[in-house]
Design a protein around this motif. Structure first.
Motif, PDB file in Angstrom:
ATOM      1  N   ILE A  23       0.841  -1.201   0.000  1.00  0.00           N
ATOM      2  CA  ILE A  23       0.000   0.000   0.000  1.00  0.00           C
ATOM      3  C   ILE A  23       0.876   1.252   0.000  1.00  0.00           C
ATOM      4  O   ILE A  23       0.791   2.088  -0.895  1.00  0.00           O
ATOM      5  CB  ILE A  23      -0.917   0.031   1.249  1.00  0.00           C
ATOM      6  N   ASP A  24       1.729   1.340   1.005  1.00  0.00           N
ATOM      7  CA  ASP A  24       2.486   2.584   1.115  1.00  0.00           C
ATOM      8  C   ASP A  24       3.638   2.637   0.125  1.00  0.00           C
ATOM      9  O   ASP A  24       4.176   3.705  -0.138  1.00  0.00           O
ATOM     10  CB  ASP A  24       2.965   2.813   2.550  1.00  0.00           C
ATOM     11  N   MET A  26       3.039   1.961  -2.841  1.00  0.00           N
ATOM     12  CA  MET A  26       2.297   2.274  -4.061  1.00  0.00           C
ATOM     13  C   MET A  26       2.315   1.131  -5.063  1.00  0.00           C
ATOM     14  O   MET A  26       2.020   1.340  -6.246  1.00  0.00           O
ATOM     15  CB  MET A  26       2.852   3.539  -4.747  1.00  0.00           C
ATOM     16  N   PRO A  29      -1.673   0.036  -6.048  1.00  0.00           N
ATOM     17  CA  PRO A  29      -2.360   0.889  -7.021  1.00  0.00           C
ATOM     18  C   PRO A  29      -1.625   0.968  -8.355  1.00  0.00           C
ATOM     19  O   PRO A  29      -2.259   1.133  -9.398  1.00  0.00           O
ATOM     20  CB  PRO A  29      -2.409   2.258  -6.321  1.00  0.00           C
ATOM     21  N   SER A  30      -0.314   0.843  -8.330  1.00  0.00           N
ATOM     22  CA  SER A  30       0.416   0.845  -9.609  1.00  0.00           C
ATOM     23  C   SER A  30      -0.008  -0.342 -10.460  1.00  0.00           C
ATOM     24  O   SER A  30      -0.191  -0.226 -11.672  1.00  0.00           O
ATOM     25  CB  SER A  30       1.930   0.790  -9.370  1.00  0.00           C
ATOM     26  N   MET A  32      -2.896  -1.999 -10.171  1.00  0.00           N
ATOM     27  CA  MET A  32      -4.278  -1.754 -10.600  1.00  0.00           C
ATOM     28  C   MET A  32      -4.289  -0.840 -11.815  1.00  0.00           C
ATOM     29  O   MET A  32      -5.016  -1.062 -12.786  1.00  0.00           O
ATOM     30  CB  MET A  32      -5.067  -1.082  -9.464  1.00  0.00           C
ATOM     31  N   LEU A  47      -7.650  -8.989   0.208  1.00  0.00           N
ATOM     32  CA  LEU A  47      -6.764  -7.870   0.555  1.00  0.00           C
ATOM     33  C   LEU A  47      -6.641  -7.819   2.054  1.00  0.00           C
ATOM     34  O   LEU A  47      -7.604  -7.521   2.767  1.00  0.00           O
ATOM     35  CB  LEU A  47      -7.334  -6.539   0.022  1.00  0.00           C
ATOM     36  N   VAL A  49      -4.587  -5.974   4.914  1.00  0.00           N
ATOM     37  CA  VAL A  49      -3.646  -4.885   5.150  1.00  0.00           C
ATOM     38  C   VAL A  49      -3.033  -5.073   6.527  1.00  0.00           C
ATOM     39  O   VAL A  49      -3.741  -5.248   7.521  1.00  0.00           O
ATOM     40  CB  VAL A  49      -4.362  -3.532   5.060  1.00  0.00           C
ATOM     41  N   GLY A  50      -1.716  -5.081   6.598  1.00  0.00           N
ATOM     42  CA  GLY A  50      -1.004  -5.266   7.867  1.00  0.00           C
ATOM     43  C   GLY A  50      -1.445  -4.244   8.889  1.00  0.00           C
ATOM     44  O   GLY A  50      -1.584  -3.064   8.574  1.00  0.00           O
ATOM     45  N   LYS A  51      -1.654  -4.695  10.115  1.00  0.00           N
ATOM     46  CA  LYS A  51      -2.164  -3.785  11.137  1.00  0.00           C
ATOM     47  C   LYS A  51      -1.064  -2.886  11.659  1.00  0.00           C
ATOM     48  O   LYS A  51      -1.225  -1.680  11.789  1.00  0.00           O
ATOM     49  CB  LYS A  51      -2.744  -4.611  12.278  1.00  0.00           C
ATOM     50  N   HIS A  52       0.053  -3.495  11.988  1.00  0.00           N
ATOM     51  CA  HIS A  52       1.157  -2.691  12.504  1.00  0.00           C
ATOM     52  C   HIS A  52       2.013  -2.213  11.332  1.00  0.00           C
ATOM     53  O   HIS A  52       2.018  -2.809  10.260  1.00  0.00           O
ATOM     54  CB  HIS A  52       1.992  -3.511  13.487  1.00  0.00           C
ATOM     55  N   LYS A  53       2.748  -1.138  11.617  1.00  0.00           N
ATOM     56  CA  LYS A  53       3.622  -0.567  10.587  1.00  0.00           C
ATOM     57  C   LYS A  53       4.501  -1.634   9.938  1.00  0.00           C
ATOM     58  O   LYS A  53       4.824  -1.571   8.763  1.00  0.00           O
ATOM     59  CB  LYS A  53       4.562   0.476  11.227  1.00  0.00           C
ATOM     60  N   ARG A 171      10.505   0.524   1.028  1.00  0.00           N
ATOM     61  CA  ARG A 171      10.935   1.537   1.975  1.00  0.00           C
ATOM     62  C   ARG A 171      10.794   0.961   3.368  1.00  0.00           C
ATOM     63  O   ARG A 171       9.728   0.551   3.778  1.00  0.00           O
ATOM     64  CB  ARG A 171      10.062   2.775   1.822  1.00  0.00           C
ATOM     65  N   ARG A 173      10.135   0.929   7.107  1.00  0.00           N
ATOM     66  CA  ARG A 173       9.413   1.848   7.983  1.00  0.00           C
ATOM     67  C   ARG A 173      10.258   2.240   9.205  1.00  0.00           C
ATOM     68  O   ARG A 173      10.058   3.278   9.805  1.00  0.00           O
ATOM     69  CB  ARG A 173       8.106   1.214   8.459  1.00  0.00           C
TER      70      ARG A 173
ATOM     71  N   LYS D   3      -9.390  -4.999   7.793  1.00  0.00           N
ATOM     72  CA  LYS D   3      -7.962  -4.885   7.978  1.00  0.00           C
ATOM     73  C   LYS D   3      -7.520  -5.854   9.058  1.00  0.00           C
ATOM     74  O   LYS D   3      -6.459  -6.452   8.976  1.00  0.00           O
ATOM     75  CB  LYS D   3      -7.611  -3.441   8.374  1.00  0.00           C
ATOM     76  N   ILE D  23      -7.899   5.566  -8.243  1.00  0.00           N
ATOM     77  CA  ILE D  23      -6.866   4.527  -8.323  1.00  0.00           C
ATOM     78  C   ILE D  23      -5.649   5.073  -9.053  1.00  0.00           C
ATOM     79  O   ILE D  23      -4.549   5.124  -8.519  1.00  0.00           O
ATOM     80  CB  ILE D  23      -7.383   3.272  -9.060  1.00  0.00           C
ATOM     81  N   MET D  26      -3.737   7.861  -7.649  1.00  0.00           N
ATOM     82  CA  MET D  26      -3.040   7.498  -6.416  1.00  0.00           C
ATOM     83  C   MET D  26      -3.725   8.064  -5.167  1.00  0.00           C
ATOM     84  O   MET D  26      -3.131   8.118  -4.099  1.00  0.00           O
ATOM     85  CB  MET D  26      -1.582   7.991  -6.433  1.00  0.00           C
ATOM     86  N   ASP D  33      -2.526   5.139   3.131  1.00  0.00           N
ATOM     87  CA  ASP D  33      -1.205   5.322   3.700  1.00  0.00           C
ATOM     88  C   ASP D  33      -1.237   6.300   4.861  1.00  0.00           C
ATOM     89  O   ASP D  33      -0.654   6.065   5.909  1.00  0.00           O
ATOM     90  CB  ASP D  33      -0.265   5.830   2.598  1.00  0.00           C
TER      91      ASP D  33
END
Lengths: 417, 417, 417, 417
Positions: A23-24, A26, A29-30, A32, A47, A49-53, A171, A173, D3, D23, D26, D33
């Motif tokens: 997600i972060d 990108m 979405p790239s 998609m 889908l 999404v990880g809860k913690h960073k 990246r 975190r 999530k 989408i 972005m 994010d």
């Protein structure tokens, strides 16, 4: 969640798996976006999404296309973005027929971490480097990058895009040391903190026995910053030094005559007949046989080269057609010089590029994307070009190389709290 | 010594007198050259070269031309190079008829010291400035530069070139402080000694009660160099400050919020909603009524503007169409701003121009050539443009404004031996 | 005419002879100035100034000094400015002892025309080049420049400054084609006339069978200007081409794929997977064996390299450590590349340097000062550096290389009136 | 889709609605994010991805936070990205108390389309401009941007972020004319096609009666490109012209004397006494009373200003402290000049900025983000700065302004197929 529940399924379908910080970074979405751009459709089947960073996310996308060709195209592009496909084909290999020539259609590498599918197993490509081919030893289940000059008849090389996947740099975190330095730091911004962050990173790398590479142009000597680079070497923060003939010549000139290209390094003023000094410096080193010999015999008493020789820094001096002399240690064959630079890269975790476009670009060509790079130059255009490595790994500073090295040496001198 | 003894004398003759350091300032050969270029001949009737470095030389040249027009042309050009003619005509004056408009054919000034022949007496032009006309009060035997806006009906203005002579700047043989810094100092040269020479010159000027002018752009604040400029002010090395709205705004923003254009000055990182800070800073000053009032009331506790206000620096903040706000003290009319800058110039012996092209060029337009100028910018093109004032009075440094000010403040902090 | 008749003659005296356009080339006053700077005195014993523009002048100066050392110093410096001394000592020679190493104290050359006194005869130095030594064959009465790599044991080399004189370039009064283009032409000036003057000069050189050298960077191809350079070749205005691997690679890439570094040359847009094109282009040439072979076999149908090969241009492609591949014709050893460039220089009367700093500086190092140079680059700093060859022979244009070549080709296309 | 289904709901919840091309622009992942970055969680309650390229997507996100403050923070930031919140609070208004001063805490605008919630209705903000406040007339249900100088006591101004939403620019999928020109076009790329696309866009704008603004620096005249700008005006492609004193002065100088700053525009050579020409040009216009009067009386026969006056172009000449003169039409008060520029902006759909940093930045400050901008300069740093408007609306070309205008005029001259 269906993109459009009512529409008839397109007949060609694949399932893309995305994992990591999709997600972060990108990535999701790239992907998609590219499916839509290439005329396909998708359903987000899952889908998470990880809860913690620090938790990775997971996504499974069903991709539909009108034709096999269209689907292929989507899948190939998505794979470049880091997507895996549920059922992959192994790499296709072809043997080199003529020395120094790859098979037509060879896979041309990027500098990102890459894996190839050998049989049913993904194997990491070794010696990752941009603009090379991938050689494969199937029996040993190994793959590695090869430059043109390393291609010999019979060597198996990857052809086409099947069975190759590129792992995007994520990246981190946690470590924000570099991540905040997105791209270039202009001349108009304060640089103290940034330099202290770079110093911190250097300490961290050294504490883990990582290697630090410095690429230095002659301006390091011209601006009187040689003493600071020498100090970095003495403090153990330079394991590898890439430079050209000019840095070494002017460094020796400074040690023997106190000038650089005839300019007195104390006063900044030209010396009478000083222009000849660099020629006399070259002649003395050629007379001695080598820089190392001059250091050993006590004829070279100061400077960057002397310090580097004494501290066992791995030095590669690469020649160019601008060179006078050159000095005996300078490698005049550029392909041999590249090979020597290449073989010094393993273990390097940070590259600091100081006021030299030619050597910095050459070095950048050889470094995997995972090596952090710091580029320092007075010319914003050079910094932009060098720092643009498409990752969070690179930072550029538009500033005086003397200011930068002085500050960096000062910070590293002090023990960290 | 005759150029050609056998040839018949050309009928039109004048005698040029050259005095001063005419050999090493290249004035003599320049005059010889132009005589030949314009088709004339010359005889060196007398040439006395000063024996000691400090002795002036003397030369009398007989110039011959084919026609009065040709002779005129030679004489006019030679006069611009500093030659005097044995028999001169006084200046021709014409009265301004319409406010703000000079008589057609007005003499357009350079920034070099200029004299006009009133009756039989050479009178120095006051308030010397480039691109102006010369007004004359015959009764008072005074002459001074006037800009368009200062021309009022009835004012007598010099017309044509007769009776006007320009005194070339002679390179002083004694003070070598500036003379060795011919033109621009590139990013690739050591700057420590140069900065210490500039500091020496500043001390000298202050010991003689000369005034020092600083022209500063917002990069002074952005790079975190505001503290060093403040220190120069505290130490008494700044009597006049020319700047624009942006320097003052970001200086106040730094004092109130610790940011400049939303960038934290400690970390170099952007602050959330920090982009608004400069707008809030402007609003606060407008609310207070003026910077001076904010200082008085204790609401502005630090920064360049606060220090300048408290130390009685003569401040001119000149507006531009890029300005937000602007702050109350900013002079929004550019002609009025020029006049205010103009009236602050007398007594100024050195101008230090820091990272601002617009204000530096505007200031350069107003300064007589006798004022020493130091130009500091990261962009070599800006330094070249600013330092190119055709004299030994000007030096340019391609470097970080923060590095420069830090070094300069450090040197000035220490008492001279 | 005596500088100071009353003073006792200093005991050490020499007579300097100056001839040529010593007034307008500033040689006379420069010599006068240096005598004074070094503490000596002078009397102008004879000064005959040429009457017509084309007449040379003549001056005999008696120089007096306090000591032999002081006199020596004056004479040595004056000789560098072109002065002859009435009684000269022949050159001192010393034999090379170790291959590639000059005797300590060797005379280090400039790029100006130089003569050495062998016995009683002044001999012109051949293959004049900056930063080399001067080898002498006494029996043949010949002298020539040698680089470090050309020094072999037994070769006689000039040591010290005695018996060496440098002939300053005199600005021709007739040909004003280059002389008015003093130094750099900024981006802010009109360039049409200048380019037509360059074209005129090129026609003149070709009409006298002089050779024209083009040094070209890859931006020539990137900007779409390859067609104009090809046209210059077809029209016979390029005899020698110096470039690097990149120019040739992108030129072939453009011919095979219509891209340069993956950018479509029509649209300026990136092509999918276009980044690989330069790798595929390299591979094809390596497969073919050489560029020449690709041209012969019809596989390379357009572009600068194809045109150059077909028109028999002398091509030197010099390698650098940035190179991918490289192409078979690229000389990877930089010392060998310099030697190849060196041997192509004789007969070259103009060098046109297009958007490449590395190759232009390398070329500049090898060219005698008598070769006219035209430097074109978008970066003013590069132009300033390249055009600064201390003579009236050099002109720099800050502009688009595409604009320049298009205009130049257009002008040369048309037959001159 | 949750999530993390097992975790207890955070007590503070809001629902964000995202619509449009969320989408590929972005926006969705950016919102995801930021929720994570600020410590919140989210569930994708609904996600409908548009099937066709032109279909908008829709997403409803449930956002959970630990505290009201945290939720507030998330919502405020998300709103800036274009998210709507299911239940919104109307804007908070406060009256101006002192002329020229906003209430503390005023909302500071960006240049993006903005809406404010008045009662229950979203109202578009008029005269959108960066770095202003938003004034509101509740009775008329209107809102508009006001600069400091336009604030008068009693005027209601928005305070805080509640009830304000910014509409992100969506990249149009249809018009690709600008979208492919992501950011800056370097000197090393072909520019022909790009210029033809710009021309196409200009034709389109004119066919819809949109206005085109040209911002021009004096280099347009210096490089001899004035004729091409005049041609654009004649062809009807310039409705508004922003410039400074210098453009007009040198344009008149060129018309009267054939020079610009004393440089002959044909030859590029300096003219004797030519430096005075711009002073004489200024004097003539001041004598005439205005440029318009000079055109009317036939004394100004050519040039950009003459053409612009005759074709009824809306001209704003804004003063700066560098100006000589200035010309009568120049607005010397910079705040008044900004107001005049501001009032010329409505209806402008494209701004072409030519070789002037000061005027281009000033113009950029006033333009809404929806206006397309084309920035042309030789200096890459200037282009980068100007083209960086955070949108797909802006394109920068690093090139000669003369090359650009010549090509653009040539393309526009020809009728489109």
């Amino acid at each position: 969640m269906s993109k459009n529940a009512k529409e008839a399924k397109a007949p060609h379908t694949a399932r893309l798996i995305l994992t990591g910080h999709i997600i972060d970074s990108m990535i999701l979405p790239s992907v998609m976006d590219l499916v839509m751009d290439l005329g396909g459709n998708f359903n987000v089947e899952e889908l998470i999404v990880g809860k913690h960073k620090t938790d990775p996310s997971f996504c499974r996308l069903e991709v539909n296309a009108e034709s096999a060709a269209q689907l292929d195209r989507i899948v190939r592009r998505a794979r470049e973005l880091g997507a895996k496909v549920e059922a992959e084909h192994p790499v296709r290999l072809e043997a080199v027929k003529k020395a120094g020539v790859f098979p037509e259609g060879f896979y041309s590498t990027s500098n990102l971490p890459t894996e190839v599918l050998l049989g049913s197993r993904w194997v990491a490509v070794e010696k990752q480097e941009m603009d090379t081919a991938i050689a494969v030893d199937e029996r040993e289940a190994r793959a590695w990058c090869v430059a043109f000059g390393q291609a010999y008849p019979g060597l198996k090389v990857v052809v086409g895009h099947a069975g190759v996947r590129v792992l995007p740099l994520e990246r981190s975190r946690q470590t924000e040391i570099f991540s905040f330095m997105a791209s270039e730091i202009s001349a108009e911004k304060p640089k103290k903190l940034l330099i202290s962050r770079i110093a911190e990173e250097m300490r961290q790398i050294r504490s883990e026995a990582g290697r630090i590479l410095v690429v230095a142009g002659p301006a390091v000597v011209h601006t009187g910053a040689g003493v600071y680079l020498s100090r970095l070497i003495e403090l153990g923060y330079v394991q590898v030094l890439f430079a050209g003939n000019a840095l070494a010549v002017h460094d020796v000139e400074a040690a023997l005559f106190g000038t650089a290209l005839g300019i007195n390094l104390e006063s900044g003023l030209p010396i009478e007949h000083g222009h000849e000094h660099h020629m006399r410096a070259i002649n003395r080193v050629r007379q001695a046989g080598s820089l190392a010999e001059m250091v050993r015999s006590g004829h070279l008493k100061s400077g960057v080269m002397k310090t580097a020789v004494e501290h066992g820094v791995e030095i590669v001096l690469a020649g160019s057609i601008r060179d006078d002399g050159p000095l005996p240690e300078v490698i005049t064959d550029v392909v041999e010089a590249q090979d020597r630079m290449r073989s010094a890269v393993p273990g390097v975790r940070m590259a600091i590029m100081l006021a030299t476009m030619l050597h910095s670009i050459a070095t950048g060509n050889l470094l995997p994307a995972t090596v952090r790079t710091v580029c320092v130059d007075m010319n914003p255009a050079v910094v932009t070009k060098l720092a643009d490595r498409g990752s969070w790994q690179s930072v550029g500073l538009v500033t005086d190389v003397e200011s930068f090295l002085r500050e960096l040496a000062t910070v590293l001198e002090v023990q960290p709290s």
